[in-house]
Design an enzyme around this catalytic site. Structure first.
Site, PDB file in Angstrom:
ATOM      1  N   LYS A  21       0.870  -1.177   0.000  1.00 20.49           N
ATOM      2  CA  LYS A  21       0.000   0.000   0.000  1.00 20.49           C
ATOM      3  C   LYS A  21       0.903   1.221   0.000  1.00 20.49           C
ATOM      4  CE  LYS A  21      -4.534   0.828   0.567  1.00 20.49           C
ATOM      5  NZ  LYS A  21      -5.701   0.065   0.146  1.00 20.49           N
TER       6      LYS A  21
ATOM      7  N   GLY B 214     -24.160   4.353   3.890  1.00 20.44           N
ATOM      8  CA  GLY B 214     -23.160   4.905   2.969  1.00 20.44           C
ATOM      9  C   GLY B 214     -23.478   4.473   1.552  1.00 20.44           C
ATOM     10  N   VAL B 215     -24.014   5.409   0.764  1.00 20.15           N
ATOM     11  CA  VAL B 215     -24.353   5.060  -0.619  1.00 20.15           C
ATOM     12  C   VAL B 215     -23.503   5.901  -1.580  1.00 20.15           C
ATOM     13  CG1 VAL B 215     -26.602   3.973  -0.388  1.00 20.15           C
ATOM     14  CG2 VAL B 215     -26.468   6.467  -0.311  1.00 20.15           C
ATOM     15  N   GLY B 216     -22.193   5.765  -1.407  1.00 18.64           N
ATOM     16  CA  GLY B 216     -21.242   6.381  -2.324  1.00 18.64           C
ATOM     17  C   GLY B 216     -21.035   5.464  -3.512  1.00 18.64           C
ATOM     18  N   LYS B 217     -19.795   5.345  -3.956  1.00 17.54           N
ATOM     19  CA  LYS B 217     -19.523   4.571  -5.186  1.00 17.54           C
ATOM     20  C   LYS B 217     -19.961   3.109  -5.040  1.00 17.54           C
ATOM     21  CE  LYS B 217     -15.112   5.835  -5.466  1.00 17.54           C
ATOM     22  NZ  LYS B 217     -14.974   6.909  -4.463  1.00 17.54           N
ATOM     23  N   VAL B 218     -19.543   2.443  -3.964  1.00 20.01           N
ATOM     24  CA  VAL B 218     -19.878   1.018  -3.806  1.00 20.01           C
ATOM     25  C   VAL B 218     -21.320   0.848  -3.326  1.00 20.01           C
ATOM     26  CG1 VAL B 218     -19.295  -1.138  -2.640  1.00 20.01           C
ATOM     27  CG2 VAL B 218     -17.471   0.441  -3.306  1.00 20.01           C
ATOM     28  N   GLY B 219     -21.708   1.621  -2.306  1.00 25.59           N
ATOM     29  CA  GLY B 219     -23.036   1.469  -1.712  1.00 25.59           C
ATOM     30  C   GLY B 219     -24.151   1.652  -2.735  1.00 25.59           C
TER      31      GLY B 219
END
Ligand code: NAD
Length: 372
Positions: free
Chosen positions: A88, A188-193
């Site tokens: 990382k 959490g409904v961002g990119k993945v959600g």
């Protein structure tokens, strides 16, 4: 932008069973780049993991984060059956103020200097466009634009993998992998959600969402009018009749305050590091809540990204992501058989693979004649 003020970071790894192989401090004063690249393990292959761009309060905090995150990638990649190790990188600073082409190119040259021991990609604070810039000076990059031969944003495969993990958890808990009629709360409904909600609606689940950003909630409701909304995560975790809780925002979603009031029987979400501390795994078991470990179910993005490195076609990549169903089921079955929380079972499986690879490399490694 000063130089690095550290470094006593290796104390952080004292509790690790696997020490980090290499930690590289990168500085380029002319662009303001200060980054740390951590290679935790290359026992299974080149270390893969994204680069996080974040305004860390101190250098020690940045180093501690990159050491923990790279170790996590070794476990995630090992458990996903990938022939890649864990690494990382973190870039220290506020991406909104510091991001520049010059800085990203400087970072890319540092990654290139490692000669393929570390492969970089997107993470919090970096995106597909950044990877396109880095690709100009470094070939060990994933998540670049698909129209330039990259694997693109990993959020789609991540959401698909979480869905498969959730189906496996349903199979283990209720004897059927179907989510039809189940109520799933997504925090959490961002990119993945957002993409996960789409899959769940398609599966026939009832979905409840919450997000701190109003526009994120609006995007979901506009696209999926049947989805219910609650004000905040505190309300969501207490909602009666919720079968599955899916944390898809930040880490630490399951803590000493949430576990006692959580109504769901299953937890399965995309967020990294969901357990606020290791004791939470046991608390969930004691409450009869089945936890599908975060790094098992959210591996779809990295599985898809590295498939691109080996020139794997999209259908095969999707099939590999869908195998998260089998991996999750194996983890849950082992946890039950050994009487340990699922997170412990997952760690054991990953450690077995890492240990076997390290032994095999010691035996067959450079300098040792084949067959000796
Ligand atoms: P994102 O930033 O696009 O979405 C996160 C969402 O959570 C945002 O809409 C944000 O407003 C919301 N949020 C933040 N705090 C909240 C709170 N207290 N309550 C409710 N909502 C809150 O991030 P993402 O790419 O969708 O990733 C989500 C999680 O999954 C992160 O933890 C990330 O590390 C992890 N993850 C993502 C990927 C990927 O491919 N994107 C892969 C593996 C793991």
């Amino acid at each position: 932008m000063g130089s690095f003020s550290v470094m006593t970071p290796l104390a952080v790894t004292r509790s690790d069973s696997y020490e980090h192989e290499q930690v590289v401090l990168c500085q380029d004063p002319s662009s303001g780049l200060r980054a740390v690249i951590a290679i935790h393990s290359t026992a299974l292959g080149p270390a893969v993991g994204g680069v996080r761009f974040h305004p860390y309060a101190t250098d020690e905090e940045a180093v501690a984060d990159v050491l923990n995150l790279s170790r996590g990638m070794s476990y995630k990649n090992a458990l996903a059956g990938l022939d890649f190790g864990g690494g990382k990188a973190v870039i220290v600073g506020d991406p909104a103020r510091l991001r520049s082409e010059k800085l990203l190119l400087a970072y890319g040259r540092f990654v290139a200097s490692l000669g393929g021991r570390y492969v970089t990609g997107c993470d919090v604070g970096t995106d597909v466009a950044d990877m396109d810039v880095i690709t100009r000076v470094c070939r060990w990059v994933v998540c670049g634009s698909p129209n330039r031969g990259g694997t693109g944003d990993p959020s789609g495969p991540t959401a698909l993998g979480v869905l498969q993990g959730m189906r496996a958890a349903a199979q283990h808990r209720w004897g059927s992998s179907s989510l039809r009629g189940r109520t799933v709360g997504v925090a959490g409904v961002g990119k993945v959600g957002y993409l996960l909600v789409g899959h769940l609606v398609e599966e026939g689940a009832r979905v409840i969402v919450t997000d701190v950003r109003e526009e994120a909630v609006r995007r979901v409701v506009d696209r999926f009018p049947g989805v219910l909304v609650v004000d905040d995560t505190e309300t969501l975790v207490r909602t009666r009749g919720m079968d599955v809780y899916s944390p898809c925002a930040l880490g630490g979603a399951l803590d000493d305050a949430v576990v006692p009031v959580l109504t769901a029987e299953v937890v399965c979400g995309a967020a990294n590091n969901q357990l606020a501390h290791p004791g939470i795994g046991r608390q969930l078991v004691d409450r009869g809540i089945l936890y599908a470990p975060d790094y098992v179910v959210n591996a779809g993005g990295v599985i898809h990204s590295v498939a691109g490195l080996s020139g794997c076609a999209l259908p095969e990549s999707v099939a590999r992501v869908e195998r998260i169903f089998d991996t999750t089921l194996a983890v849950l079955e082992r946890a039950e058989a050994e009487g340990v929380p699922p997170g412990v079972a997952a760690d054991r499986i990953a450690e077995q693979r890492l240990t076997a690879a390290a032994r095999s490399r010691a035996w067959h490694g450079p300098g040792r004649p084949a067959g000796s």
